[in-house]
Design a protein around this motif. Sequence first.
Motif: not given
Length: 715
Positions: A634, A638, A690, A703
């Motif tokens: 992530f 991201i 997230a 995000c």
Amino acid sequence: MPDNIIGWSQDNGIVTLTFDDPTQAVNTMNAAYLASFDRVLSKLSEMGDSLTGVIVTSGKPTFFAGGDLHDLLAAMPDDAARFSASTARIKGQLRELERIGVPVVAALNGTALGGGLELALACHYRIALNDPAVRLGLPEVTLGLLPGAGGVVRTVRMLGLDVALDKVLLPGSQFGPAEALALGIIDELASDTEDLADRARAWILAHPDARQPWDGDDAVPGGHTRDDAVQATLSARPARLRAEHKGSPMPAQSAILAAAVESAAVDVDTALAVETRYFVELATGQISTNIIQGTFFDRQTVRSGASRPQGFPRHTARSVAVLGAGMMGGGIALTCALAGLQVKLKDVDANRARRGRGYAERVLAKQVSAGRRSQDDADAVLARITATGDLADLTGCDLVIEAVFEDPELKADVLAEIIEVVADDAVIASNTSTLPITGLAESVDRPADFIGLHFFSPVERMDLVEIIVGHRTSDATLAKAFDIVRQLGKTPIVVGDARGFFTSRVILARLLEAAAMVGEGLSPISIEQASLQAGYPVGTLALLDELTLTLPHKIFGQFRDEAQTTGATFVEHPGDAVLGVMIDGACRPGRAAGAGFYDYTDGRRAGLWQGLEERFRPSRPADDLQELIDRLLFAEAIDTARCLESGLLRSTADANVGSILGIGFPVWTGGAAQFVAGYPGGPAGFVARARELENKFGFRFACPPSLSAVAPLTI
């Protein structure tokens, strides 16, 4: 026959079937193929005793490309029944062909990969054109699939379980004609297309009673019965496969192993049904969709020039001045020479330049020793590299690639001195991984001709080149640079001019996240295991040591300084503090210094440093290894989304290809952008996960608005 893609010609009872789809550059197993094959099989059956043999060939430069990847990309779990029926139909046609009662020969006039080779395997005999450009193999595993038109079943019965798995199916290898002949997936070579046809006819006449071995006693080669072969393979293979892939997602490899073993224990028709079950499960799953999108379609999009400005003629460079003869300069010089360019490798004096040319000598010598290149060819490549310390030798070069140390002043000095001697319309490029191109362009009086070309090490082996467009770089220069990268045989992605560009910036997010985990007291072994199970090539702490801890620490500091200068918001990362302690407090900056997160003996990793617990906090194993995996994936995904939103990246194709080729983002994801799109629940599912990470670990997992909008906050 209207809409027929299979040509028919007949000579004394021998029918030649020529596959030639007029709507496509290559033949694939699409709907037109299925309908056409049904018709020709029916017509062959109607011939009765007048049919004495069949030759299968192609009207295109390639023989057959296999399954239609557009259909495979679109396949979803709800399509399983339709896909099963379609696959069964393809296999039924191939079974009808191989049991038609007369000899059938595949005359392979070009490359046959995947379904194309499976079509050939259903013939009784295979003759290939002896052309080094021809490739033969079953590479489906590289797309997250298995051969679904009988490739698993037939190769196991032709070659034996172990050879089929190790040489053909699991590696997805592509072979030249001579290699394929030695292996046994083809039977004969022909010198040209006329010889190919003559040999096919001769074999048919000499073998009127030909049939497939699996339609006889159905034994697996190697001197074992089917059950013996299965038992001999079962015991060690699953564990070996898991160890080889270090626990990362590998559904295709697991399915190939299972399909091969299970199919070896039953009759051929049951075996084909077993293969279909595993194929459909993969084809309708998310991982194959990810891989096909990121490694095939996105790569095709990138290489075809989607990010290249249109309206400019195709450009070809002829002579290049490479400034700086260090490891990068030497690798760039070799890469350019391999592509046929005349190379002037310049350093402060001729001796240093010659040492840089020595890099090319060593690489070429290894290739000659390994039999991958002839000595004459190696000599010709090396002859194209001139080592020099004389500025005059660069006169007229139409391409400049500066590859000196990452120091703006040094780069400015070496660029300023060459501008008067190179061609007036030369492309002026800097190989830099982090320094803004717009600032470097100030050292030349032709900023429109200035651009960044970020190569990766080792240059001759790494496929990606990051093209960085400065604020004053012209579209004409970008178009030229794109063409030059393709001329070098590399894959170009186009990025904007910001600190760290794309690859250096995004990999930094993962490196810092792993360092932060160390600071939290998480076991380094767990961190490395999470990296490998995520699908990264090496552990992230090991990668930090390879890069040196000072590099990401310095880059992050540059981001901090830039934010302070511009007044932009800046969020500290706990991982950077860990790097600072390792560098300044523990004096362990990485492998080059012999000490980092790992200890080293004679330059080789000798285990994780036991002093980590002293410097930070007592080590504890991860309670949830998946959480560590998510944090690493992530962090990069991201930041990739931020790059797309800001315009630093021009397309998701560039994001996916760049992340896979440039920073080792796991292939099973299809790339950092496809990871978001293919996450369970889609982008909304990604954002939801997230937010969980953000609530637990901080704003770095927030995000960007372009993603957050797909999953509104709930109360």
